[in-house]
Design an enzyme around this catalytic site. Sequence first.
Site, PDB file in Angstrom:
ATOM      1  N   ASP A   1       0.840  -1.195   0.000  1.00 14.75           N
ATOM      2  CA  ASP A   1       0.000   0.000   0.000  1.00 14.75           C
ATOM      3  C   ASP A   1       0.878   1.249   0.000  1.00 14.75           C
ATOM      4  OD1 ASP A   1      -2.148   1.703   0.213  1.00 14.75           O
ATOM      5  OD2 ASP A   1      -2.999   0.777   1.984  1.00 14.75           O
ATOM      6  N   ASP A   2       0.712   2.103  -1.016  1.00 14.30           N
ATOM      7  CA  ASP A   2       1.471   3.363  -1.113  1.00 14.30           C
ATOM      8  C   ASP A   2       2.976   3.126  -1.220  1.00 14.30           C
ATOM      9  OD1 ASP A   2      -0.995   4.533  -0.834  1.00 14.30           O
ATOM     10  OD2 ASP A   2      -0.485   5.759   0.908  1.00 14.30           O
TER      11      ASP A   2
ATOM     12  N   CYS B   1      -6.113   4.378  -3.741  1.00 14.30           N
ATOM     13  CA  CYS B   1      -6.361   3.036  -3.212  1.00 14.30           C
ATOM     14  C   CYS B   1      -7.590   2.310  -3.741  1.00 14.30           C
ATOM     15  CB  CYS B   1      -6.448   3.113  -1.688  1.00 14.30           C
ATOM     16  SG  CYS B   1      -4.998   3.797  -0.884  1.00 14.30           S
TER      17      CYS B   1
ATOM     18  N   HIS C   1     -11.229  -1.973   1.675  1.00 15.00           N
ATOM     19  CA  HIS C   1     -11.465  -0.609   1.189  1.00 15.00           C
ATOM     20  C   HIS C   1     -12.437  -0.546   0.012  1.00 15.00           C
ATOM     21  CE1 HIS C   1      -9.556   3.630   0.460  1.00 15.00           C
ATOM     22  NE2 HIS C   1     -10.688   3.674   1.150  1.00 15.00           N
TER      23      HIS C   1
ATOM     24  N   ASP D   1      -0.609  -0.823  -4.884  1.00 20.82           N
ATOM     25  CA  ASP D   1      -1.849  -0.220  -5.371  1.00 20.82           C
ATOM     26  C   ASP D   1      -1.630   1.108  -6.056  1.00 20.82           C
ATOM     27  OD1 ASP D   1      -1.208   1.125  -3.015  1.00 20.82           O
ATOM     28  OD2 ASP D   1      -3.279   1.271  -2.326  1.00 20.82           O
ATOM     29  N   ASN D   2      -0.572   1.833  -5.687  1.00 17.85           N
ATOM     30  CA  ASN D   2      -0.248   3.126  -6.308  1.00 17.85           C
ATOM     31  C   ASN D   2       1.131   3.535  -5.807  1.00 17.85           C
ATOM     32  OD1 ASN D   2      -2.810   3.892  -4.154  1.00 17.85           O
ATOM     33  ND2 ASN D   2      -0.793   4.723  -3.674  1.00 17.85           N
TER      34      ASN D   2
END
Length: 458
Positions: A41-42, A81, A131, A277-278
Amino acid sequence: MVSRRAFLTAAAAGAAAQTRNEAPQTRNEARRPNFIFFLADDLGCHDLGCWGATDLQSPNIDALASSGARFTNWYAAAPVCAPSRAGLLTGRYPIRAGVPDNGPPLAPTERTIASLLKPAGYATGIFGKWHLGSGPDTAPNAHGFDRFFGFHSGCIDFFSHRYYWGEPRTVNYHDLWRNRTEVFEDGQYSTELFTREAVQFIRDNRANPFFLYLPFNAVHYPMHAPQKYVARFRSLDPERRTYAAMLAAADDGVGQVIAALRELRLDERTLVFFSADNGATREARAGLDQKPATAGRNLPFRGNKFSAFDGGMHVPMILSWPGMIPKAQVLPQVGSHLDVLPTICQAAGVNVPADRTMDGFDVLPMAVASARSRHDAIYWSSGGQLAVRRGNWKLVKNGKTFDGTPQGSQSLEGDDALFLSNLDEDQAESQNLRHRFPDIADELETMAEQWLKSVKNP
């Protein structure tokens, strides 16, 4: 194990069968392959050892890359996200799937990887960040997952498992669940909890084909890590040190899951993915002293999380399948999270949905035999930004960099409001070529506008 040649022959036959709406062939009817998807994540694309980081440690992820294929031109479906995850799980552009931003839940009518595999006899489990909704018909168990241990929201405190970021609209709340039941494990580090549950899921389903989705909340804020991980990085500055420690905990989790596969002799039956995710964020809530975060690094790409420039959504992707995918490959073909669902469905012998538009393609031929990408172009729409990549050309309209400054959250103006780059020559998207190549800029802008209209009004 079948040969790669036999696999490609079966894959071609399966693709033809899907075109005819028939059941595709499987590579091993006696035991279909397992699937594991690790999602960070991130995570900054180059914050892994196998992507060039020298101050961080990711030995287990690096080993996974060495065992298979590492894609250097892979993209998330969105630079933020929830829509990124919607695209990943459905194989459809986030707008088409009804999740254009961090707001709407994934509708019950959408089909996920889990909901497609479950009727085919697969055990399905998610351990970590969902999410995509928390209601009775939008929580993970409503979207095909037999087993869920994790949280519904965008982030939680790593130790108390509470969501603290909704004030003043939403009072903070506890957010840790086993299926549909709230559970409490106060003081336990969430990355380790999710790894524990994932390993147990593998052990419980060693005799059955399974799909394991492990979306870690690391390295997303809040920036929390146990001292045993922080101590590995004493030489780093405090902000980078915590980020490195959080990544190390996730990397240890990857190692434990892979070790369980090997112990149970399931590694050659399992296709493993690792991605993010990004891109890394510059949000002040991930930084120190109320200043923009600096720990995660997207360089040499321009932009950050939320941005339609490559820093927002150019992510690492690893595919590993011992005995099937050749080792130590570095592949430049363009791929997308949209490709994960069709890839898994083809390998499992499960039809992709025929009653809706699908936007991804099976990428195993790329990983197994260096086939060409099947994407003519890939598109993004996020926060007023519009982008398209076709070949080496990338166009960003109304692009934002989200660099932590007030200006970074505003669209570029003047000539740069329409920004054309040749990514083969300028992966930093630093030079605007719209006036040197006006025909290409006009063509890509028209393509992007037509695409946006089509996904909004199918």
